[in-house]
Each structure stands twice: as C-alpha cells, then as structure tokens.
Design a protein around this motif. Sequence first.
Motif, PDB file in Angstrom:
ATOM      1  N   GLN A 127      19.689  84.728  39.812  1.00 20.76           N
ATOM      2  CA  GLN A 127      19.203  83.900  38.712  1.00 20.76           C
ATOM      3  C   GLN A 127      20.231  82.834  38.321  1.00 20.76           C
ATOM      4  O   GLN A 127      19.879  81.689  38.028  1.00 20.76           O
ATOM      5  N   PHE A 128      21.522  83.200  38.329  1.00 22.26           N
ATOM      6  CA  PHE A 128      22.581  82.244  38.006  1.00 22.26           C
ATOM      7  C   PHE A 128      22.555  81.071  38.988  1.00 22.26           C
ATOM      8  O   PHE A 128      22.551  79.900  38.590  1.00 22.26           O
ATOM      9  N   TYR A 129      22.511  81.386  40.288  1.00 27.48           N
ATOM     10  CA  TYR A 129      22.545  80.318  41.290  1.00 27.48           C
ATOM     11  C   TYR A 129      21.230  79.541  41.351  1.00 27.48           C
ATOM     12  O   TYR A 129      21.237  78.343  41.676  1.00 27.48           O
ATOM     13  N   LEU A 130      20.131  80.166  41.016  1.00 26.10           N
ATOM     14  CA  LEU A 130      18.866  79.430  40.917  1.00 26.10           C
ATOM     15  C   LEU A 130      18.917  78.412  39.786  1.00 26.10           C
ATOM     16  O   LEU A 130      18.442  77.290  39.929  1.00 26.10           O
ATOM     17  N   ARG A 131      19.515  78.808  38.647  1.00 22.34           N
ATOM     18  CA  ARG A 131      19.659  77.853  37.536  1.00 22.34           C
ATOM     19  C   ARG A 131      20.546  76.682  37.942  1.00 22.34           C
ATOM     20  O   ARG A 131      20.251  75.528  37.621  1.00 22.34           O
ATOM     21  N   ARG A 132      21.613  76.956  38.671  1.00 26.70           N
ATOM     22  CA  ARG A 132      22.476  75.864  39.145  1.00 26.70           C
ATOM     23  C   ARG A 132      21.720  74.933  40.087  1.00 26.70           C
ATOM     24  O   ARG A 132      21.863  73.712  40.013  1.00 26.70           O
ATOM     25  N   ALA A 133      20.905  75.506  40.949  1.00 26.53           N
ATOM     26  CA  ALA A 133      20.109  74.683  41.858  1.00 26.53           C
ATOM     27  C   ALA A 133      19.105  73.835  41.091  1.00 26.53           C
ATOM     28  O   ALA A 133      18.905  72.664  41.410  1.00 26.53           O
ATOM     29  N   GLN A 134      18.496  74.406  40.047  1.00 23.14           N
ATOM     30  CA  GLN A 134      17.546  73.637  39.218  1.00 23.14           C
ATOM     31  C   GLN A 134      18.227  72.454  38.564  1.00 23.14           C
ATOM     32  O   GLN A 134      17.659  71.361  38.491  1.00 23.14           O
ATOM     33  N   VAL A 135      19.463  72.643  38.091  1.00 23.46           N
ATOM     34  CA  VAL A 135      20.205  71.550  37.472  1.00 23.46           C
ATOM     35  C   VAL A 135      20.445  70.434  38.487  1.00 23.46           C
ATOM     36  O   VAL A 135      20.245  69.260  38.197  1.00 23.46           O
ATOM     37  N   GLU A 136      20.827  70.810  39.703  1.00 25.52           N
ATOM     38  CA  GLU A 136      21.069  69.807  40.742  1.00 25.52           C
ATOM     39  C   GLU A 136      19.779  69.081  41.119  1.00 25.52           C
ATOM     40  O   GLU A 136      19.769  67.858  41.285  1.00 25.52           O
ATOM     41  N   LEU A 137      18.683  69.808  41.244  1.00 28.42           N
ATOM     42  CA  LEU A 137      17.409  69.181  41.589  1.00 28.42           C
ATOM     43  C   LEU A 137      16.933  68.256  40.466  1.00 28.42           C
ATOM     44  O   LEU A 137      16.357  67.193  40.726  1.00 28.42           O
ATOM     45  N   ALA A 138      17.174  68.652  39.217  1.00 25.09           N
ATOM     46  CA  ALA A 138      16.752  67.829  38.085  1.00 25.09           C
ATOM     47  C   ALA A 138      17.489  66.497  38.067  1.00 25.09           C
ATOM     48  O   ALA A 138      16.956  65.485  37.578  1.00 25.09           O
ATOM     49  N   LYS A 139      18.703  66.447  38.610  1.00 28.12           N
ATOM     50  CA  LYS A 139      19.460  65.201  38.660  1.00 28.12           C
ATOM     51  C   LYS A 139      18.780  64.161  39.555  1.00 28.12           C
ATOM     52  O   LYS A 139      19.044  62.963  39.428  1.00 28.12           O
ATOM     53  N   MET A 140      17.921  64.622  40.454  1.00 27.94           N
ATOM     54  CA  MET A 140      17.231  63.695  41.356  1.00 27.94           C
ATOM     55  C   MET A 140      16.211  62.855  40.597  1.00 27.94           C
ATOM     56  O   MET A 140      15.834  61.781  41.054  1.00 27.94           O
ATOM     57  N   GLY A 141      15.761  63.390  39.459  1.00 28.62           N
ATOM     58  CA  GLY A 141      14.891  62.662  38.547  1.00 28.62           C
ATOM     59  C   GLY A 141      13.543  62.418  39.025  1.00 28.62           C
ATOM     60  O   GLY A 141      12.756  61.640  38.831  1.00 28.62           O
TER      61      GLY A 141
END
Length: 139
Positions: free
Chosen positions: A125-139
């Motif tokens: 769950q921790f690493y999934l949240r980090r991945a979501q943050v990175e994907l959200a940066k793509m906008g």
Amino acid sequence: MVGTKRVVLFPPSEEERLYVQGSSSAATNIDDVDLERFPKLAGARRVHCTLHPGDVLYIPPLWFHNVQSDDFSISINYFWRDLPPHLYQPKDLYGNRDPAPAEHAATALTEVTKQLNLLPNDYKQFYLRRAQVELAKMG
C-alpha cells in the motif's frame, strides 16, 4: 459501398465500463447485454449512427466501436496514423495497435504489479501510494 451498418461508438473515458480485454470488450453482444456479468456497461455513454452507401465515418483514436451489418454489405476501411512514426510498433502497418510507449508501459506495469504483490500488504500500500503520486504528476 453497399448495404447499411449500425455503429455504436464509446469515448475513451468509458473504458472502465466496457470490460476491456486487450483491444476488445468481453461483452460482445451490446444489443442484449448480460447485465449480471457486465453491469457497468448499462451506464456507458455511447453514440449511435447508421451508415448508408456513400457515408463516411471517422472514428477518432482510442474510441471503442461496435459495428453490425443490417444486411449484405461491403465497406472500405482506411486506417489513419496520426502520431509521429517512431511511436508506432515497427510491424503495425495500420496504426491500430497500442503505440509502442503505451505497450512498453503496460508491460512494465504488469511487472510492477507482480513485484509489489510479493510484499506484505502495508508495504504494498505504501509503494502504491508513491506510484499514484508519480502518476498524478503526469497530469
């Protein structure tokens, strides 16, 4: 050229409701949808049209479509490649496969999923949240 066809188009934003497997929907009979298996499909936004001899229909990239002939028909298809050539797969003559970067990303995502599933749930769950943050940066 000859005959009529009924066409149903679904915009890319409806992908989640279409039960996509590869490049097609698992729900093949959209005229009589099995709502027990495919309940989300009932709410999918769609555009209907009927093509007659001489009509032309442009289907934009990423739009899902279902075509049914009402009777004997002959049509001509022309595949339009709208992206720069280097984004297509080398053997994709018609431009109807996923662009190469998207296909590579899908393969990488499958591997990421496999790897994260090896972790205990709190780590996953921790690493999934980090991945979501990175994907959200793509906008």
